[in-house]
Design an enzyme around this catalytic site. Structure first.
Site, PDB file in Angstrom:
ATOM      1  N   GLY A  46      46.785  38.142  41.738  1.00 16.17           N
ATOM      2  CA  GLY A  46      47.794  39.619  40.793  1.00 16.17           C
ATOM      3  C   GLY A  46      47.947  40.729  41.157  1.00 16.17           C
ATOM      4  N   GLN A  51      47.580  50.302  40.157  1.00 16.69           N
ATOM      5  CA  GLN A  51      46.879  50.627  41.168  1.00 16.69           C
ATOM      6  C   GLN A  51      48.178  50.439  42.806  1.00 16.69           C
ATOM      7  OE1 GLN A  51      46.023  45.941  40.509  1.00 16.69           O
ATOM      8  NE2 GLN A  51      43.923  45.997  41.493  1.00 16.69           N
ATOM      9  N   CYS A  88      38.572  42.050  42.797  1.00 16.38           N
ATOM     10  CA  CYS A  88      39.583  43.261  42.346  1.00 16.38           C
ATOM     11  C   CYS A  88      40.642  43.539  44.263  1.00 16.38           C
ATOM     12  CB  CYS A  88      39.420  44.163  41.541  1.00 16.38           C
ATOM     13  SG  CYS A  88      40.766  44.877  41.090  1.00 16.38           S
ATOM     14  N   LEU A  89      41.564  43.562  44.298  1.00 16.15           N
ATOM     15  CA  LEU A  89      42.083  44.224  45.232  1.00 16.15           C
ATOM     16  C   LEU A  89      41.397  45.743  45.255  1.00 16.15           C
ATOM     17  CD1 LEU A  89      45.469  42.495  45.600  1.00 16.15           C
ATOM     18  CD2 LEU A  89      43.511  42.043  47.038  1.00 16.15           C
ATOM     19  N   HIS A 134      43.499  46.540  33.851  1.00 21.25           N
ATOM     20  CA  HIS A 134      43.803  47.395  34.379  1.00 21.25           C
ATOM     21  C   HIS A 134      45.716  48.771  34.309  1.00 21.25           C
ATOM     22  CE1 HIS A 134      42.215  46.876  38.774  1.00 21.25           C
ATOM     23  NE2 HIS A 134      42.499  45.725  38.656  1.00 21.25           N
TER      24      HIS A 134
HETATM   25 CO    CO Z   1      42.310  44.013  40.001  1.00 22.33          CO
END
Ligand code: CO
Length: 152
Positions: A46, A51, A88-89, A134
């Site tokens: 996701g 982000q 998380c990216l 987020h």
């Molecule tokens: Co994340």
């Protein structure tokens, strides 16, 4: 379509509160398509708009080969608790054990402004909740009960 850069942990931008989407227009569709291209390029379950530098309440989830586009998502109901690991990216280098509800019901709008409802359990629910966090500037390390350092 264009791949966008992912903002990393430590950047105060990730702590901002995203604003609701008001217009279900081409700009929203472009954002969703760019987010999908970005997610596919880097891999992951996701991605949330903040982000990639956009403070809108938009996130995408890809689970069991199905893509969910969530606009203005709201948690309607949650039940139970479970602990599992997540990453998380925006937070490279480690994962963490996080307690989340076992089951949830979420309401959101699709890219055209149609109201959608989704029930999710287990890790599927976890991904929804992680991405929705987020939108309120919350990152998994805020909630983790144990840090897991990646070996690679
Ligand atoms: Co994340």
């Amino acid at each position: 379509m264009a791949k966008r850069n992912i903002i990393k942990y430590g950047d105060p931008f990730l702590r901002k509160i995203s604003k609701p989407v008001e217009n279900y227009d081409g700009k929203l569709h472009q954002l969703l398509e760019d987010m999908e291209e970005t997610l596919h390029a880097v891999g992951g379950l996701g991605l949330a708009a903040p982000q990639v530098g956009v403070l809108k309440r938009v996130c995408i989830v890809e689970y069991d080969d199905k893509l969910y586009e969530l606009v203005n998502p709201v948690l309607i109901r949650s039940r139970g608790k479970c602990v599992d690991n997540e990453g998380c990216l925006s937070v490279p280098g480690f994962r963490g054990l996080v307690e989340r509800p076992e089951e949830i019901d979420v309401e959101y709008f699709d890219r055209f402004g149609n109201l959608c409802k989704q029930h999710a359990e287990g890790y599927f629910a976890r991904v929804f909740l992680h991405e929705m966090d987020h939108l309120d500037g919350i990152l998994f390390p805020d909630k983790m009960i144990k840090k897991i350092i990646d070996d690679d």
